[in-house]
Design an enzyme around this catalytic site. Sequence first.
Site, mmCIF file in Angstrom:
data_model
loop_
_atom_site.group_PDB
_atom_site.id
_atom_site.type_symbol
_atom_site.label_atom_id
_atom_site.label_comp_id
_atom_site.label_asym_id
_atom_site.label_seq_id
_atom_site.Cartn_x
_atom_site.Cartn_y
_atom_site.Cartn_z
ATOM 1 N N PHE A 11 0.921 -1.309 -0.014
ATOM 2 C CA PHE A 11 -0.030 -0.067 -0.090
ATOM 3 C C PHE A 11 0.997 1.386 -0.224
ATOM 4 O O PHE A 11 1.045 2.048 -0.863
ATOM 5 C CB PHE A 11 -0.911 -0.004 1.280
ATOM 6 C CG PHE A 11 -1.572 1.282 1.914
ATOM 7 C CD1 PHE A 11 -2.342 2.168 0.845
ATOM 8 C CD2 PHE A 11 -1.563 1.709 3.175
ATOM 9 C CE1 PHE A 11 -2.782 3.326 1.333
ATOM 10 C CE2 PHE A 11 -2.044 2.818 3.549
ATOM 11 C CZ PHE A 11 -2.837 3.413 2.512
ATOM 12 N N ASN A 32 8.372 -9.530 -1.177
ATOM 13 C CA ASN A 32 7.954 -11.146 -1.564
ATOM 14 C C ASN A 32 6.262 -11.343 -1.598
ATOM 15 O O ASN A 32 5.755 -12.528 -1.789
ATOM 16 C CB ASN A 32 8.107 -12.010 -0.261
ATOM 17 C CG ASN A 32 7.227 -11.671 1.122
ATOM 18 O OD1 ASN A 32 6.402 -10.867 0.842
ATOM 19 N ND2 ASN A 32 7.378 -12.275 2.197
ATOM 20 N N LEU A 33 5.477 -10.199 -2.066
ATOM 21 C CA LEU A 33 4.105 -10.350 -2.513
ATOM 22 C C LEU A 33 3.268 -11.186 -1.644
ATOM 23 O O LEU A 33 2.201 -11.615 -1.781
ATOM 24 C CB LEU A 33 4.207 -10.949 -3.846
ATOM 25 C CG LEU A 33 4.982 -10.273 -4.996
ATOM 26 C CD1 LEU A 33 4.459 -10.921 -6.240
ATOM 27 C CD2 LEU A 33 4.359 -8.676 -4.961
ATOM 28 N N ASP A 51 12.323 -12.452 0.112
ATOM 29 C CA ASP A 51 11.839 -12.333 1.376
ATOM 30 C C ASP A 51 13.212 -11.467 1.990
ATOM 31 O O ASP A 51 14.284 -11.889 1.854
ATOM 32 C CB ASP A 51 11.882 -13.531 1.861
ATOM 33 C CG ASP A 51 11.018 -13.535 3.155
ATOM 34 O OD1 ASP A 51 11.565 -12.688 4.062
ATOM 35 O OD2 ASP A 51 10.244 -14.139 3.512
ATOM 36 N N ILE A 77 2.881 -6.690 9.150
ATOM 37 C CA ILE A 77 2.088 -5.605 9.659
ATOM 38 C C ILE A 77 0.836 -5.790 10.553
ATOM 39 O O ILE A 77 0.260 -4.769 10.925
ATOM 40 C CB ILE A 77 1.648 -4.484 8.294
ATOM 41 C CG1 ILE A 77 0.433 -5.362 7.444
ATOM 42 C CG2 ILE A 77 2.690 -4.292 7.454
ATOM 43 C CD1 ILE A 77 -0.458 -4.190 6.779
ATOM 44 N N TYR A 142 4.243 -6.612 17.674
ATOM 45 C CA TYR A 142 4.488 -5.899 16.595
ATOM 46 C C TYR A 142 5.172 -4.540 16.968
ATOM 47 O O TYR A 142 6.057 -4.100 16.501
ATOM 48 C CB TYR A 142 3.376 -5.669 15.935
ATOM 49 C CG TYR A 142 3.210 -4.726 14.779
ATOM 50 C CD1 TYR A 142 3.728 -4.894 13.655
ATOM 51 C CD2 TYR A 142 2.993 -3.198 15.026
ATOM 52 C CE1 TYR A 142 3.671 -4.234 12.449
ATOM 53 C CE2 TYR A 142 2.892 -2.305 14.085
ATOM 54 C CZ TYR A 142 3.329 -2.704 12.784
ATOM 55 O OH TYR A 142 3.420 -1.695 11.817
ATOM 56 N N LYS A 146 8.878 -3.250 16.032
ATOM 57 C CA LYS A 146 9.512 -1.922 15.321
ATOM 58 C C LYS A 146 10.257 -1.129 16.076
ATOM 59 O O LYS A 146 11.511 -0.422 15.634
ATOM 60 C CB LYS A 146 8.247 -1.048 15.194
ATOM 61 C CG LYS A 146 7.130 -1.693 14.107
ATOM 62 C CD LYS A 146 7.817 -1.190 12.639
ATOM 63 C CE LYS A 146 6.811 -2.001 11.746
ATOM 64 N NZ LYS A 146 7.525 -1.709 10.285
ATOM 65 N N ILE A 201 -17.905 -2.635 14.100
ATOM 66 C CA ILE A 201 -17.087 -1.749 14.948
ATOM 67 C C ILE A 201 -16.813 -2.576 16.218
ATOM 68 O O ILE A 201 -17.569 -3.133 16.898
ATOM 69 C CB ILE A 201 -17.713 -0.561 15.527
ATOM 70 C CG1 ILE A 201 -17.810 0.309 14.221
ATOM 71 C CG2 ILE A 201 -16.746 0.200 16.553
ATOM 72 C CD1 ILE A 201 -18.363 1.723 14.747
ATOM 73 N N GLU A 270 -5.175 -4.003 21.477
ATOM 74 C CA GLU A 270 -4.875 -2.786 20.876
ATOM 75 C C GLU A 270 -4.986 -1.593 21.665
ATOM 76 O O GLU A 270 -5.828 -1.486 22.765
ATOM 77 C CB GLU A 270 -6.273 -2.815 19.848
ATOM 78 C CG GLU A 270 -6.130 -3.903 18.907
ATOM 79 C CD GLU A 270 -7.150 -3.681 17.719
ATOM 80 O OE1 GLU A 270 -7.615 -2.736 17.599
ATOM 81 O OE2 GLU A 270 -6.777 -4.377 16.577
#
Length: 310
Positions: A11, A32-33, A51, A77, A142, A146, A201, A270
């Site tokens: 993206f 690596n699609l 990769d 991601i 994740y 990062k 939601i 989250e």
Amino acid sequence: MKHIVTGGAGFIGSHLVDRLIDAGDEVMVIDNLSTGKREFVNAKAKFIEGDIVDKDMIERVYSEYKPDYLHHLAAQIDVRYSFDHPIIDAQVNIIGTLNLIESARRYSTRRIVFASSGGTVYGEPDRNPVPESYPNIPVSPYGMSKLVSEKYLDLYKRLYGLNYVSLRLGNVFGPRQSPKGECGVFSIFALKMLKGERPTIYGDGTATRDYIFVDDVIDSFIASLDENIPSDYYNIGRGEETSTKEVYDLLAKVVGYSEEPIYSDPRPGEVYQISLDISKAKENLKWEPKTSLEEGVRKLIEYIKEKEFY
Ligand SMILES: NC(=O)c1ccc[n+]([C@@H]2O[C@H](COP(=O)([O-])OP(=O)(O)OC[C@H]3O[C@@H](n4cnc5c(N)ncnc54)[C@H](O)[C@@H]3O)[C@@H](O)[C@H]2O)c1
């Protein structure tokens, strides 16, 4: 100028490649699609399907191409996936990053621009907007991967003088974001509404994020190439909190959709509410976001309709 863009079929990466090519530069994409698409890659870019965990491949590509700049966006991601697969997440996001940094060091890359995550490296802040100086207490594997990558960038700057800019991106939205995964609430809601289905939601709709349109994010990658910019971490968002329900209402207005959402249990792990203080990026990168949420939403809807993704 020659650039390597990892994740250039994805993206954000594919928009960055387009911008670099439009400026007359040369680009090599490594992807690596796994989530990216070959058709998103600009026809004028070179493309390697590979990769980033494959150290030998990275070394080979790097030694042959010798880019001036590395833009590192390839990543696992999915925040929720990282809870169930923390080792895969670390292999791609930490070891993959280290493979690239090592080659960048050996071939004297002028700067690495890294796609970090403002939404996860701080954890759950007790005040918003959160500045870069806020403690880093990630609440997901994740977010941790990062953060660790950023620490390696900082270490390589101190050890070897390798320049970097780490862009701590807010929640990016816009054309080409997949509505199929768990991320990308704008694309997910928009597609459902256009199909006449009711979006879900998670939680009561009061969770907030700092949403930013993809073109503004690409501006920040380009601004990061200026050699006078100090190697550092920069928040990239709009500096504003928008709730999930506000996103829903804005999309519903633009699409002309009148149904109420389905509410479901909030998803564990989250962050609840966050926005990013972008003063440092404004000052040092001479960058600021230009696109309002509504303008961004109109461009997104136009794109989805045109591409007949639904
Ligand atoms: N979208 C957001 O809101 C957001 C927010 C903060 C940070 N980021 C970061 O920005 C970057 C780009 O994200 P995106 O939203 O464009 O996602 P995306 O999934 O569209 O792009 C990631 C790209 O990386 C590729 N990829 C994944 N694993 C790979 C591997 N092991 N080797 C080679 N290529 C691999 C995928 O095929 C894909 O093309 C990521 O690093 C992400 O963590 C995104």
